[in-house]
Design an enzyme around this catalytic site. Structure first.
Site, PDB file in Angstrom:
ATOM      1  CD  GLU A  51     -10.646   5.878   1.785  1.00 36.01           C
ATOM      2  OE1 GLU A  51      -9.861   5.396   0.944  1.00 36.01           O
ATOM      3  OE2 GLU A  51     -11.867   5.687   1.741  1.00 36.01           O
ATOM      4  CE1 TYR A 133      -9.361   6.032  -4.116  1.00 35.37           C
ATOM      5  CE2 TYR A 133      -7.942   5.496  -2.249  1.00 35.37           C
ATOM      6  CZ  TYR A 133      -9.158   5.409  -2.893  1.00 35.37           C
ATOM      7  OH  TYR A 133     -10.183   4.740  -2.308  1.00 35.37           O
ATOM      8  CG  ASP A 151     -10.284   2.464  -6.222  1.00 33.21           C
ATOM      9  OD1 ASP A 151     -10.982   2.566  -7.262  1.00 33.21           O
ATOM     10  OD2 ASP A 151     -10.675   1.851  -5.216  1.00 33.21           O
TER      11      ASP A 151
END
Ligand code: SF4
Length: 326
Positions: A51, A133, A151
């Site tokens: 991520e 996020y 996103d």
């Protein structure tokens, strides 16, 4: 395109529509998701690394770099024990090195507190380099926490699907989220945006959630920001199987601490190498000139066999590869 009558604009989907939407999207995801190395399991360390890499780097680049990084740093303890230059070197090619520094600091914090990961989005967001996020993505994928993510891809899908703007998208995403499979649902929404609901020309005929979409691609094309072009030049000085490199200064450069070839002005001489390099919205026309010596520049000679141990800028790595030196 499926022959379904256009629905009038509506702010949100009904509860039944939401359930049907989730079922259809998740079924589509199972059959259509891309095989990506970080999807092999839900180990929080691996999810975290992927991520962070995906925050500002394209999937194709992360797919290449992720396995090497995991080989070098297979777990949080190994990452915490590493020296920063080693981490930066492993990050080479991914860009935005601030992320690698934050990753390193976060790993040390985690190890200091026993090595386990916080399992909630709030706990994860307290770590360096993890924003709203990323915290929601890790919490949902690794720990099945019911946290929606938004996103750029998800915001675009929701904007078209139910005509919401980005600030409203977080609320809508939370309402749509599958309470039983939040991690898969989030990944499915991102995958839909990345592979079907494309920025310029959405592939509505292939869209699994076409039936619930309020716009179906009408009026959604977006102008691309203009790209800039810039000429840039480097000196390539070689002697005794070594190359001369300089270190970017800490306080004023974009990639502090990274090593690169010394820059020069594009000149009248014939370059030994020409290449292009794109960073965000700038296309660099790069010229590389051979130099016998580099006088008056603070730097050092580095053995070619050892050069990849240093954190090189992506462009310097590219030049040395193109010149068949590494
Ligand atoms: Fe995007 Fe088209 Fe699907 Fe709507 S129908 S979500 S615009 S791909």
């Amino acid at each position: 395109m499926p022959a379904i009558a256009m629905k009038p604009p509506q702010a949100m989907l009904t509860p039944e529509e939401r359930r049907a939407f989730r079922r259809r999207l998740l079924r589509w995801f199972v059959g259509n998701r891309r095989q990506l190395p970080w999807r092999a399991d839900r180990d929080p360390y691996r999810v975290w690394i992927s991520e962070i890499m995906l925050q500002q780097t394209r999937v194709a680049v992360v797919r290449d770099r992720y396995p090497d990084f995991l080989t070098r740093f297979p777990g949080v303890e190994r990452l915490a024990a590493a020296k920063l230059p080693e981490v930066l070197a492993a990050w080479s090619g991914l860009g935005y090195y601030r992320r690698a520094r934050a990753l390193h600091v976060a790993a040390r914090q985690l190890v200091k507190h026993g090595g386990g990961f916080p399992q909630t989005a709030e706990g994860l967001e307290a770590l360096p380099g993890i924003g709203r996020y990323t915290a929601a993505a890790i919490a949902s994928i690794a720990f099945d926490q019911p946290c929606a993510v938004v996103d750029g891809n998800v915001a675009r899908v929701l904007g078209r699907l139910v005509r919401v703007n980005k600030p409203q998208a977080w609320r809508v995403a939370a309402e749509l989220l599958s309470p039983r499979r939040p991690g898969d649902f989030n990944q499915a929404m991102m995958e839909l945006g990345a592979t079907v609901c494309l920025p310029q020309a959405p592939l509505c005929a292939e869209c699994p959630v076409f039936a619930w979409c309020r716009t179906r691609g009408v009026g959604t094309s977006r102008a691309q920001p203009p790209r800039r072009r810039k000429a840039i030049a480097y000196r390539l000085a070689l002697r005794n199987q070594s190359v001369f490199l300089v270190r970017r200064e800490n306080h004023k450069s974009l990639m502090p601490g990274m090593w690169e070839l010394p820059q020069t002005r594009p000149g009248a001489a014939v370059p030994v190498l020409r290449l292009r390099h794109a960073i965000t919205n700038t296309d660099y026309q790069v010229s590389v000139y051979r130099a016998k010596a580099v006088n008056g520049v603070a730097g050092r000679w580095v053995k070619l066999a050892e050069v990849e141990r240093l954190p090189l800028t992506g462009l310097t790595q590219k030049i040395l590869h193109r010149a068949n030196l590494i």
